[in-house]
Design a protein around this motif. Structure first.
Motif, PDB file in Angstrom:
ATOM      1  N   ARG A 111      33.402 -28.485   8.646  1.00  0.00           N
ATOM      2  CA  ARG A 111      34.580 -27.960   9.238  1.00  0.00           C
ATOM      3  C   ARG A 111      34.681 -26.329   8.042  1.00  0.00           C
ATOM      4  NH1 ARG A 111      39.794 -30.568   9.596  1.00  0.00           N
ATOM      5  NH2 ARG A 111      40.429 -28.975  10.156  1.00  0.00           N
ATOM      6  N   SER A 126      40.399 -26.171  13.887  1.00  0.00           N
ATOM      7  CA  SER A 126      38.875 -27.273  14.136  1.00  0.00           C
ATOM      8  C   SER A 126      39.303 -28.972  14.041  1.00  0.00           C
ATOM      9  CB  SER A 126      37.599 -26.861  12.947  1.00  0.00           C
ATOM     10  OG  SER A 126      37.583 -27.157  11.630  1.00  0.00           O
ATOM     11  N   GLU A 173      34.303 -23.012   9.893  1.00  0.00           N
ATOM     12  CA  GLU A 173      35.068 -21.769   9.857  1.00  0.00           C
ATOM     13  C   GLU A 173      34.707 -20.356   9.565  1.00  0.00           C
ATOM     14  OE1 GLU A 173      38.053 -23.645   7.174  1.00  0.00           O
ATOM     15  OE2 GLU A 173      38.903 -24.921   9.768  1.00  0.00           O
ATOM     16  N   VAL A 217      37.905 -18.711  13.739  1.00  0.00           N
ATOM     17  CA  VAL A 217      38.086 -19.677  14.205  1.00  0.00           C
ATOM     18  C   VAL A 217      39.521 -19.802  13.885  1.00  0.00           C
ATOM     19  CG1 VAL A 217      37.120 -22.359  13.481  1.00  0.00           C
ATOM     20  CG2 VAL A 217      35.763 -20.869  13.490  1.00  0.00           C
TER      21      VAL A 217
END
Length: 421
Positions: free
Chosen positions: A390, A374, A394, A371
């Motif tokens: 979030r 975001s 990740e 990731v």
């Protein structure tokens, strides 16, 4: 709304090659039928114009419903929803381009629609105005028009108005048809020739040509940007005038009288642009020749070569569109490996206050499946739950998206639902 704009923009662009293909097929068919009856050519042209409306409508419907087997070479792997478009930042530029195309199309179509509406209102207002000639003259021509209606088998009442501002007889209306006659013709054209022109107008009423002409105007308004649409529509008007001439000549029993009336109309040099049906439509000299001395038309090889060139261009555009579709269809979306995802940590304060909600995240998956970025697209209403979501995403590992077999960066979506059990 973005999904609809994107699909509409792609539909408008694909109609460039679709319309060209329809134009080529129509031109070939009309060339083969050049010495046949005008009714056959009229049917071919009307069918082509109807298909040019139905094809993009069906194409748009398929795009909005995600039909990957669209017969119009639509792009099956294109993201049709706003959510899917956001999966790849490259699509944002494409979506902006589609917005510009659709906006320009909508503006031009609106202007043309207002022009058409203004013309219809002018015809309606003009048909309600009192006659400008004397009462006896008005009654005389109304009686003549009534006799023609009986001869043509028209049971509806056909009104007649004598107008100063017109340059040629015009037929308008379907349920309550009206023939508008220029006052200049009343005084300058012999009565028997003017009656022949009225017979031509009565042929339009008999065939309900006014409705077809309205549909043509609507299609021209929606697909104004394609020359093939205007060419096909113009051929419809040409063939329709020939059919009306033939019908009027048969009822009069005197093709020569109608030819003389058209000749007199040409001498007066009347304008040829009318929204409704007008006696001066089409090529007057061609119509006169068609009435007096119809002759077989030879094949124009220069036109045939031009048609062949258009057909080759159409095939080239279609090949490019198909190649682009195949290239995009090789795209594979990223896939999450849930075994690598740790359970997000519920914030202690959220537990104490019993906060719940749904968080919708958009995140960028890099070429290594990590990731890279975001963002919160839809908040739960609580900042700590949003940040916990979030942090949780990740920690996940993804199989990256691929294009033509190669890993590429791509945006995708996921949502967390925070509930207390």
């Amino acid at each position: 709304m973005s999904a609809f704009v994107f699909a509409l923009g792609m539909t408008l662009m694909h109609f460039l090659w679709q319309g060209l293909l329809l134009g080529c097929v129509t031109a070939a068919a009309l060339t083969l039928l050049r010495n046949s009856r005008a009714e056959y050519r009229y049917l071919i042209a009307c069918s082509a114009l109807f298909v040019s409306l139905c094809w993009p409508v069906l194409d748009l419907f398929q795009r909005l419903n995600g039909d990957a087997m669209s017969a119009s070479a639509s792009i099956p792997a294109l993201p049709w929803s706003t959510q899917a478009i956001a999966e790849d930042s490259n699509w944002f530029n494409l979506l902006d381009s589609m917005r510009g195309i659709v906006s320009a199309w909508a503006l031009c179509a609106a202007v043309l629609a207002l022009r058409m509406i203004a013309g219809l209102l002018w015809i309606d207002r003009t048909s309600r105005q009192p006659a400008t000639c004397n009462h006896q003259e008005q009654l005389r021509w109304e009686a003549s028009l009534s006799r023609l209606a009986q001869r043509f088998g028209v049971s509806r009442t056909v009104r007649l108005r004598v107008i100063d501002t017109l340059s040629s007889p015009v037929t308008a209306g379907w349920w309550r048809p009206v023939v508008l006659v220029p006052a200049a013709l009343i005084g300058r054209m012999p009565p028997d020739l003017l009656e022949a022109l009225l017979a031509h107008e009565m042929a339009h009423i008999k065939r309900h040509d006014y409705l077809i002409n309205l549909l043509q105007s609507v299609i021209e308004t929606l697909l104004f940007y394609h020359p093939a649409v205007w060419w096909i529509s113009n051929r419809i008007r040409i063939e329709r005038e020939l059919i009306a001439d033939d019908t009027a000549a048969r009822q009069l029993g005197e093709p020569r009288r109608l030819a003389l009336a058209l000749s007199e109309l040409e001498k007066l040099q009347f304008s040829t642009h009318q929204l409704a049906q007008a006696a001066n439509g089409g090529n007057l000299m061609m119509r006169i020749q068609h009435l007096l001395r119809p002759a077989p038309q030879a094949l124009n090889w220069k036109t045939a070569v031009a048609m062949l060139g258009m057909a080759m261009a159409c095939l080239s555009i279609y090949a490019e569109a198909t190649a682009a579709d195949k290239q995009v269809s090789d795209r594979v979306k990223p896939v999450v490996d849930f075994n690598t995802c740790a359970k997000p940590v519920w914030p202690q304060a959220a537990i104490q206050e019993q906060r719940t909600g749904t968080v919708k995240l958009a995140f960028l998956i890099d070429r290594n499946g990590k990731v890279g970025d975001s963002k919160v697209e839809h908040s739960s209403g609580h900042a700590d739950l949003d940040e916990a979501s979030r942090a949780g995403i990740e920690k996940c590992t993804f199989k990256p998206a691929t294009k033509a077999g190669k890993p590429v960066e791509s945006w995708t979506h996921l949502q967390y639902v925070w509930i207390l059990e």
